[in-house]
Scaffold this active site. Structure first.
Site, short mmCIF file in Angstrom:
data_model
loop_
_atom_site.label_atom_id
_atom_site.label_comp_id
_atom_site.label_asym_id
_atom_site.label_seq_id
_atom_site.Cartn_x
_atom_site.Cartn_y
_atom_site.Cartn_z
N LYS A 83 49.74 33.21 34.04
CA LYS A 83 49.90 34.03 35.24
C LYS A 83 51.29 33.80 35.80
O LYS A 83 51.67 32.65 36.07
CB LYS A 83 48.87 33.57 36.28
CG LYS A 83 47.84 34.61 36.64
CD LYS A 83 46.94 34.03 37.70
CE LYS A 83 46.09 35.10 38.31
NZ LYS A 83 45.25 34.56 39.39
O1 G3P Z 1 42.18 37.06 42.18
C1 G3P Z 1 43.07 36.67 43.19
C2 G3P Z 1 42.33 35.94 44.22
O2 G3P Z 1 42.02 34.66 43.81
C3 G3P Z 1 42.97 35.96 45.55
O3 G3P Z 1 41.94 36.27 46.39
O4 G3P Z 1 40.72 36.36 48.47
O5 G3P Z 1 42.66 34.75 48.20
O6 G3P Z 1 43.06 37.20 48.40
P1 G3P Z 1 42.12 36.13 47.96
#
Ligand code: G3P
Length: 215
Positions: A83
C-alpha cells in the site's frame, strides 16, 4: 464482487475466513496500532489464514524508501500487496514496484483524477476512501461512480477497492456501481448477514417442524 476484510484483528479474520466469504485483507498503520502488536508478525499471521491479496502499508514518504519497504514486505508472502499513499512519490514507487512484479494498492485516494494517475502507473489496486469523503460533506460513492466509468472507458486493469466503508449502504452501492472490491470492517460484515425476517422465518419454521416431526 470481492469482499476484503479491513482489519488487523487476526481472530476476526480467522472467524470470517472460515465462513468462506473473504477474498483478501487490507490493513493500515492505524489498524495495526489498534492491535498493539508487531506489524510484520501480524501480516505474516494473516497470510497464513487468507489465500488472497493482503495489503500492508509502506510508511516512507519518498519513492526510494517505499520501494525498499515494498521489496522487504513482499518477501513475507507472495500475496502481499504494497500500500502506498497517493502522492507523486507514491506513484513513482508504484511504477517501479509493479514493473518488478510487486503489486501495489494506491491508498488515501479521494478523487477520480488521483485514480487516473494510479491506473496510469499500473497499480493493481486503488483505494478511494468513501467514509472520509462523507465526513467532509462530500458524497464518497459519487467518486466511486466516476472512477468505475473512467476505468471502463479505457479498460484500465486497476481494481477499485472501496475503502473507509462505514455502513451497509456503502457496501450495497459498491456492488450496484460495479466496484471490484469493498474492504469492510468485521463489524459491518457481521451485519451483512442479518435481517429480522430471516430470524423470524427460522423461528417459525422450527416451531412448525416441532408440530409434525414425530408424525
Ligand atoms: O480501508 C481504509 C480504512 O481502514 C480507513 O477507514 O474509517 O479510518 O476512514 P476509516
Amino acid at each position: 464482487m470481492k469482499i476484503f476484510i479491513d482489519t488487523a484483528d487476526v481472530e476476526e479474520i480467522k472467524r470470517l475466513n472460515d465462513i468462506g466469504i473473504i477474498d483478501g485483507v487490507t490493513t493500515n498503520p492505524s489498524l495495526i496500532a489498534k492491535e498493539g502488536r508487531n506489524f510484520e508478525q501480524v501480516v505474516k499471521e494473516i497470510t497464513e489464514i487468507v489465500d488472497g491479496p493482503i495489503s500492508a502499508e509502506a510508511v516512507s514518504l519518498d519513492a526510494e524508501g517505499m520501494i525498499k519497504e515494498g521489496k522487504e514486505l513482499s518477501k513475507i508472502h507472495k500475496n502481499i500487496i504494497i500500500k502506498v499513499p497517493m502522492t507523486s512519490e507514491g506513484i513513482k514507487a508504484v511504477k517501479v514496484l509493479e514493473a518488478e512484479g510487486i503489486k501495489c494498492n494506491v491508498t488515501l485516494t479521494f478523487s477520480a483524477n488521483q485514480a487516473i494517475l494510479a491506473a496510469k502507473a499500473g497499480a493493481s489496486f486503488v483505494s478511494p476512501f468513501v467514509g472520509r469523503l462523507d465526513d467532509i460533506g462530500e458524497k464518497g460513492m459519487d467518486v466511486i461512480k466516476e472512477i468505475v466509468e473512467i476505468y471502463k472507458n479505457y479498460n484500465f486493469k486497476t481494481e477499485i477497492i472501496v475503502a473507509s466503508v462505514r455502513n451497509l449502504e456503502h457496501v450495497k452501492e459498491s456492488g450496484m456501481l460495479g466496484a471490484h472490491i469493498a474492504t469492510i470492517p468485521p463489524k459491518l460484515i457481521n451485519e451483512m448477514f442479518k435481517h429480522e425476517l430471516t430470524d423470524k422465518g427460522i423461528k417459525k419454521f422450527l416451531e412448525d417442524w416441532e408440530k409434525v416431526k414425530d408424525k
